[in-house]
Each structure stands twice: as C-alpha cells, then as structure tokens.
Design a protein around this motif. Structure first.
Motif, short mmCIF file in Angstrom:
data_model
loop_
_atom_site.label_atom_id
_atom_site.label_comp_id
_atom_site.label_asym_id
_atom_site.label_seq_id
_atom_site.Cartn_x
_atom_site.Cartn_y
_atom_site.Cartn_z
N ALA A 114 -72.70 19.98 27.40
CA ALA A 114 -71.34 19.45 27.34
C ALA A 114 -70.28 20.51 27.63
O ALA A 114 -69.09 20.22 27.61
N ALA A 115 -70.71 21.73 27.88
CA ALA A 115 -69.79 22.82 28.19
C ALA A 115 -70.34 23.59 29.38
O ALA A 115 -71.46 24.09 29.32
N ASP A 116 -69.57 23.66 30.44
CA ASP A 116 -70.00 24.35 31.65
C ASP A 116 -69.42 25.76 31.63
O ASP A 116 -68.20 25.94 31.62
N ILE A 117 -70.30 26.75 31.62
CA ILE A 117 -69.83 28.13 31.56
C ILE A 117 -69.98 28.86 32.90
O ILE A 117 -69.79 30.07 32.96
N VAL A 118 -70.29 28.13 33.95
CA VAL A 118 -70.48 28.77 35.26
C VAL A 118 -69.22 29.52 35.69
O VAL A 118 -69.29 30.67 36.14
N LYS A 119 -68.05 28.90 35.54
CA LYS A 119 -66.79 29.54 35.93
C LYS A 119 -66.59 30.85 35.15
O LYS A 119 -66.20 31.87 35.72
N ILE A 120 -66.85 30.80 33.84
CA ILE A 120 -66.68 32.00 33.02
C ILE A 120 -67.69 33.07 33.42
O ILE A 120 -67.35 34.25 33.49
N LYS A 121 -68.89 32.68 33.72
CA LYS A 121 -69.93 33.64 34.12
C LYS A 121 -69.53 34.34 35.42
O LYS A 121 -69.60 35.57 35.53
N GLU A 186 -57.07 37.56 24.56
CA GLU A 186 -55.86 37.04 25.20
C GLU A 186 -55.82 37.42 26.68
O GLU A 186 -55.47 36.61 27.53
N HIS A 187 -56.18 38.67 26.98
CA HIS A 187 -56.19 39.15 28.37
C HIS A 187 -57.18 38.33 29.21
O HIS A 187 -56.83 37.87 30.31
N LEU A 188 -58.38 38.13 28.71
CA LEU A 188 -59.38 37.36 29.45
C LEU A 188 -58.95 35.90 29.61
O LEU A 188 -59.14 35.31 30.68
N GLU A 189 -58.34 35.36 28.59
CA GLU A 189 -57.85 33.97 28.65
C GLU A 189 -56.78 33.83 29.75
O GLU A 189 -56.81 32.88 30.53
N LYS A 190 -55.86 34.79 29.82
CA LYS A 190 -54.82 34.74 30.85
C LYS A 190 -55.41 34.87 32.25
O LYS A 190 -55.03 34.13 33.16
N LEU A 191 -56.33 35.82 32.41
CA LEU A 191 -56.96 35.99 33.72
C LEU A 191 -57.73 34.74 34.14
O LEU A 191 -57.69 34.34 35.30
N LEU A 192 -58.41 34.11 33.20
CA LEU A 192 -59.15 32.89 33.51
C LEU A 192 -58.24 31.76 33.92
O LEU A 192 -58.57 30.97 34.80
N SER A 193 -57.07 31.67 33.30
CA SER A 193 -56.13 30.58 33.64
C SER A 193 -55.53 30.76 35.02
O SER A 193 -55.11 29.80 35.64
N ILE A 194 -55.50 32.00 35.49
CA ILE A 194 -54.96 32.28 36.83
C ILE A 194 -55.98 31.87 37.89
O ILE A 194 -55.61 31.37 38.94
N ASN A 195 -57.26 32.11 37.61
CA ASN A 195 -58.32 31.79 38.59
C ASN A 195 -58.54 30.32 38.76
O ASN A 195 -58.52 29.53 37.95
#
Length: 195
Positions: A114-121, A186-195
């Motif tokens: 129920a959670a896809d982590i491919v983008k995060i990986k 917070e830094h990783l969350e911001k970078l992820l939202s940009i991608n």
C-alpha cells in the motif's frame, strides 16, 4: 480490523488513539498490535528488538528470544503482522506514541504493497551519489525508514495540527539532541517535494 492485545495499563486509552492513525492509513486488516506492560530494555535474554520503543513483525520473521505472550501471538496461525509497542513508549506523551506507531504502521503498509517507495529509493540513490554518501548517518538514509518517518510526520500533522507537530519536533530536539535528525528529515522532505 486491527486487534489490540497487551498488558499495559493504558491499553484501552491508547487503542483509541491508535485507531485514529489507522483511520488515516486506511486498511489495517490482518494487523495485530501488542501494547506491552513489561520493560525488556535491560533483559539480555530477550532479543534486541525489544530494547527499542517499537517494531514491526511479519509472519516468517524470527520468533527466537521473544517474550512468551508475544511468541504465543506470533505462533498463532491467524496472526500475520504485529506492531509491538514498548512499555517505555506507552508511558510517553500521546503525540510521541502516535508518531512512533504511525512509523511502524507505515512498515505494515509497505509490506502490504500500500506504499510505493520506488520514488524515495531512486531519490536517495541519486542524492547519495551527489553527497558522496559513505554509508553513515541515521535511518533517514534508508528508503523504507525515510518513507515511514515522512508518513509519521504527515499523520501527526493531520491528527494534531501543524502547531502541535511543530511543538513536538521542537521538544524532541531539546530533549534528545535530535536537531540534526529533524533538520535532515525536513531537508529530505523538501528535496522530495521538488522532484
């Protein structure tokens, strides 16, 4: 439906709290939650997982050196997934219990697909190359763990609101010297939202 077991004095009260997280997460069928009233943090005959505030277990994982009551659940054929919450955690403030439980709940969701982590990986792989990452750091550098922490943060925000979330993070930073951890989150969350 989620089933709650345990020996902690706040079993009923905390079960209600955890149901709030479950309602945000969605389907929690086949999930068992054990709220422990015993502290194993100093017991070396019990495996190290029980020295942490919480952990996620799935059928097929080891049941060696597990407390008797929990081993009985793990051996029950109808129990396929368990989130174990420690006495130490359950004696904390509700918002902290909610964060930690939401983190473990996300591991359940990951296991259920129920959670896809491919983008995060992919994101972390690329970022680690850019940063010349040498394998040191916190759990935030692991895709499953980063996903679980981001989910916990967003779940706390939905349930408690932005101010309570902000106050909680500020308190944790002061209490446990976790400032760099939350800055990295917070830094990783911001970078992820940009991608």
């Amino acid at each position: 439906m989620t089933f709650y077991y345990g020996t902690h004095i706040r079993l009923k009260e905390v079960s209600f709290l955890l149901d709030r997280a479950n309602s945000i997460a969605g389907n929690t069928e086949n999930l068992t939650v054990y709220l422990d009233g015993d502290d194993y943090s100093q017991n070396n005959s019990i495996r190290a997982d029980f020295h942490f505030p919480a952990f996620f277990w799935r059928k097929g994982d080891s049941i060696e050196s597990v407390p008797y009551a929990i081993a009985a659940l793990m051996n029950n054929p109808s129990v396929t997934h368990i989130i174990w919450l420690s006495k130490r955690l359950l004696d904390e403030e509700d918002i902290h219990i909610f964060w930690v439980y939401s983190h473990e709940l996300r591991h359940f969701m990951q296991d259920q697909g129920a959670a896809d982590i491919v983008k995060i990986k992919l994101f972390l792989n690329e970022l680690h190359i850019q940063e010349n990452y040498l394998g040191n750091g916190t759990q935030l550098e692991k895709p499953h763990e980063l996903d679980a922490e981001l989910f916990a943060k967003s779940t706390v925000k939905v349930a408690y609101g932005y101010k309570a979330l902000s106050d909680y993070i500020s308190l944790k930073c002061k209490q446990s010297n976790a400032n760099s951890y939350f800055q990295r989150l917070e830094h990783l969350e911001k970078l992820l939202s940009i991608n």
